[in-house]
Design an enzyme around this catalytic site. Sequence first.
Site, PDB file in Angstrom:
ATOM      1  N   ARG A   1       6.471   1.860  -3.913  1.00  0.00           N
ATOM      2  CA  ARG A   1       5.912   2.092  -2.569  1.00  0.00           C
ATOM      3  C   ARG A   1       6.800   3.073  -1.815  1.00  0.00           C
ATOM      4  O   ARG A   1       8.020   2.944  -1.814  1.00  0.00           O
ATOM      5  CB  ARG A   1       5.878   0.796  -1.745  1.00  0.00           C
ATOM      6  CG  ARG A   1       4.747  -0.122  -2.050  1.00  0.00           C
ATOM      7  CD  ARG A   1       4.623  -1.219  -1.011  1.00  0.00           C
ATOM      8  NE  ARG A   1       5.885  -1.814  -0.608  1.00  0.00           N
ATOM      9  CZ  ARG A   1       6.004  -2.849   0.199  1.00  0.00           C
ATOM     10  NH1 ARG A   1       4.912  -3.386   0.718  1.00  0.00           N
ATOM     11  NH2 ARG A   1       7.169  -3.354   0.522  1.00  0.00           N
TER      12      ARG A   1
ATOM     13  N   TYR B   1      10.643  -6.347  11.660  1.00  0.00           N
ATOM     14  CA  TYR B   1      11.683  -5.635  10.897  1.00  0.00           C
ATOM     15  C   TYR B   1      11.172  -4.459  10.084  1.00  0.00           C
ATOM     16  O   TYR B   1      11.948  -3.760   9.464  1.00  0.00           O
ATOM     17  CB  TYR B   1      12.457  -6.607   9.992  1.00  0.00           C
ATOM     18  CG  TYR B   1      11.605  -7.517   9.116  1.00  0.00           C
ATOM     19  CD1 TYR B   1      11.037  -7.054   7.942  1.00  0.00           C
ATOM     20  CD2 TYR B   1      11.378  -8.836   9.470  1.00  0.00           C
ATOM     21  CE1 TYR B   1      10.265  -7.888   7.145  1.00  0.00           C
ATOM     22  CE2 TYR B   1      10.608  -9.682   8.683  1.00  0.00           C
ATOM     23  CZ  TYR B   1      10.056  -9.203   7.518  1.00  0.00           C
ATOM     24  OH  TYR B   1       9.292 -10.023   6.739  1.00  0.00           O
ATOM     25  N   LYS B   2       9.847  -4.249  10.052  1.00  0.00           N
ATOM     26  CA  LYS B   2       9.324  -3.128   9.260  1.00  0.00           C
ATOM     27  C   LYS B   2       9.250  -1.881  10.149  1.00  0.00           C
ATOM     28  O   LYS B   2      10.280  -1.321  10.525  1.00  0.00           O
ATOM     29  CB  LYS B   2       7.968  -3.487   8.673  1.00  0.00           C
ATOM     30  CG  LYS B   2       7.980  -4.676   7.720  1.00  0.00           C
ATOM     31  CD  LYS B   2       6.580  -4.951   7.204  1.00  0.00           C
ATOM     32  CE  LYS B   2       6.469  -6.243   6.424  1.00  0.00           C
ATOM     33  NZ  LYS B   2       7.172  -6.220   5.134  1.00  0.00           N
TER      34      LYS B   2
ATOM     35  N   PHE C   1      -0.651 -10.476   0.834  1.00  0.00           N
ATOM     36  CA  PHE C   1       0.748 -10.794   0.572  1.00  0.00           C
ATOM     37  C   PHE C   1       0.831 -12.289   0.230  1.00  0.00           C
ATOM     38  O   PHE C   1       0.284 -13.123   0.960  1.00  0.00           O
ATOM     39  CB  PHE C   1       1.583 -10.472   1.809  1.00  0.00           C
ATOM     40  CG  PHE C   1       3.056 -10.518   1.563  1.00  0.00           C
ATOM     41  CD1 PHE C   1       3.695  -9.461   0.936  1.00  0.00           C
ATOM     42  CD2 PHE C   1       3.804 -11.612   1.948  1.00  0.00           C
ATOM     43  CE1 PHE C   1       5.058  -9.490   0.700  1.00  0.00           C
ATOM     44  CE2 PHE C   1       5.171 -11.656   1.710  1.00  0.00           C
ATOM     45  CZ  PHE C   1       5.798 -10.593   1.085  1.00  0.00           C
TER      46      PHE C   1
HETATM   47  C1  LIG Z   1       1.665  -8.688   4.800  1.00  0.00           C
HETATM   48  C2  LIG Z   1       2.834  -9.599   4.924  1.00  0.00           C
HETATM   49  N1  LIG Z   1       2.632 -10.857   5.384  1.00  0.00           N
HETATM   50  C3  LIG Z   1       3.650 -11.737   5.491  1.00  0.00           C
HETATM   51  C4  LIG Z   1       4.933 -11.377   5.150  1.00  0.00           C
HETATM   52  C5  LIG Z   1       6.025 -12.431   5.241  1.00  0.00           C
HETATM   53  O1  LIG Z   1       6.925 -12.149   6.251  1.00  0.00           O
HETATM   54  P1  LIG Z   1       8.043 -13.204   6.709  1.00  0.00           P
HETATM   55  O2  LIG Z   1       9.078 -13.226   5.645  1.00  0.00           O
HETATM   56  O3  LIG Z   1       8.590 -12.599   7.980  1.00  0.00           O
HETATM   57  O4  LIG Z   1       7.416 -14.509   6.925  1.00  0.00           O
HETATM   58  C6  LIG Z   1       5.200 -10.081   4.697  1.00  0.00           C
HETATM   59  C7  LIG Z   1       6.570  -9.656   4.352  1.00  0.00           C
HETATM   60  O5  LIG Z   1       6.856  -8.564   3.939  1.00  0.00           O
HETATM   61  C8  LIG Z   1       4.108  -9.177   4.570  1.00  0.00           C
HETATM   62  O6  LIG Z   1       4.289  -7.934   4.103  1.00  0.00           O
END
Ligand SMILES: Cc1ncc(COP(=O)(O)O)c(C=O)c1O
Length: 410
Positions: A369, A220-221, A126
């Site tokens: 997705r 939140y997921k 990500f």
């Molecule tokens: C794998 C992964 N890492 C990091 C994040 C970033 O999350 P945050 O916005 O809570 O920092 C996400 C967000 O969807 C994610 O899917």
Amino acid sequence: MPTTRSDCTALDAADALAHARARFALPDGVNYLDGNSLGAVPKGVAQRVAHVIEEEWGRGLIRSWNAAGWFEAPGRIGAKMAPMLGAAPHQVTITDTISINLYKAVVAAVRMRPDRRTIVAERGNFPSDNHIVDSIAETFGLSVRYAPAGAIAATIDRDTAVVELSHVNYRTAEIQDMAATTAAAHAAGALIVWDLAHSSGAVELHLDRDRADFAVGCGYKFLNGGPGAPSHIYVAERHHTHLQSPLTGWYSHKAPFAFRHDFERADGIKAMLCSTPPMLSLLAFETALEAYDGIAMSAVQAKGRALGDLMIKLYDERLARLGFGLSASRDGARRGNHVSITHAESYRIMQALIARGVIGDFRAPDVMRFGFGPLYVRFVDVFDAVEAIDDIMHKSDWKNFAPPESGAVT
Ligand SMILES: Cc1ncc(COP(=O)(O)O)c(C=O)c1O
């Protein structure tokens, strides 16, 4: 024999987790397959938040930091969810966001390996993770070696301070072998930071058994904590005595209410806190976790895997011939809780699906997705989603939707 809708209702009738769907307040007419982005609302959350606002905040006011247990909430809730991570309770706390926790964890790990100059990270992770790692490297004068997830172990060497990667990839849902990659890092003398964004609440985790050093995850997921729900962070107990978070606020102080100007680090996982927690979100998250009460993570993972297997079977039967591609592992043991399907017109097809009440998400450039909140998604929902895609393609419905504007969320 092609899969029928009644095959799927039979699977739902035999599903040992079917009862958990009643724990959620799901809107009518929506087939929700985006729990990997934002989980659905568990029943009880609205009442809890109303109680916190009206009673604890409204009447208790400042007294509630003590009387209602607000001050201890990050650690209390971390301890409650620790078994879902395969972790002893005192190693987990609920705070900040994934990216901020990742920053703190990677810097803390880098500081434990002062003679090493490299961070190994996952190409294809990500983007936020890589932005954070790049920023840390720049600040601390380190270099980052990127490798695909499958080549991470081979990229680690004696100069590697820290390895950072996702346990479940956000696009492909491919699961990394936590025990093996952690062992490879340790064999070279490096530490490892796991991103559990698509793992927590979706798959079985054994952070202690697999000897993870640090891990960060999402509220939140799959854990259904609500938009922007606080993240969780795990630090193995063996690192607690040397833990140096780069964000030393008063909540990481041993005696925050002594208001001393010198910094004395709090013991244990509290050192990873920084500042005043967002109490409404935190307590909403605490109640959301109750949706998992009495449910084993092995059963959760098995359900998600079965839903994904069904999606792939239906893809083979109905979608492959319509110009779609599959960007997901066919091996259910190596796949997390979503299935990604590709198509040159994915964005418009997803918009057409959403207009019909089938909600998944789009990830540029061409991925749709479908995430399976294992506590509330039914087998028949997967069938209906594929049926809708098939129908949209046959009627060319997607042509009624405009191509993506940059900046669109889904
Ligand atoms: C794998 C992964 N890492 C990091 C994040 C970033 O999350 P945050 O916005 O809570 O920092 C996400 C967000 O969807 C994610 O899917």
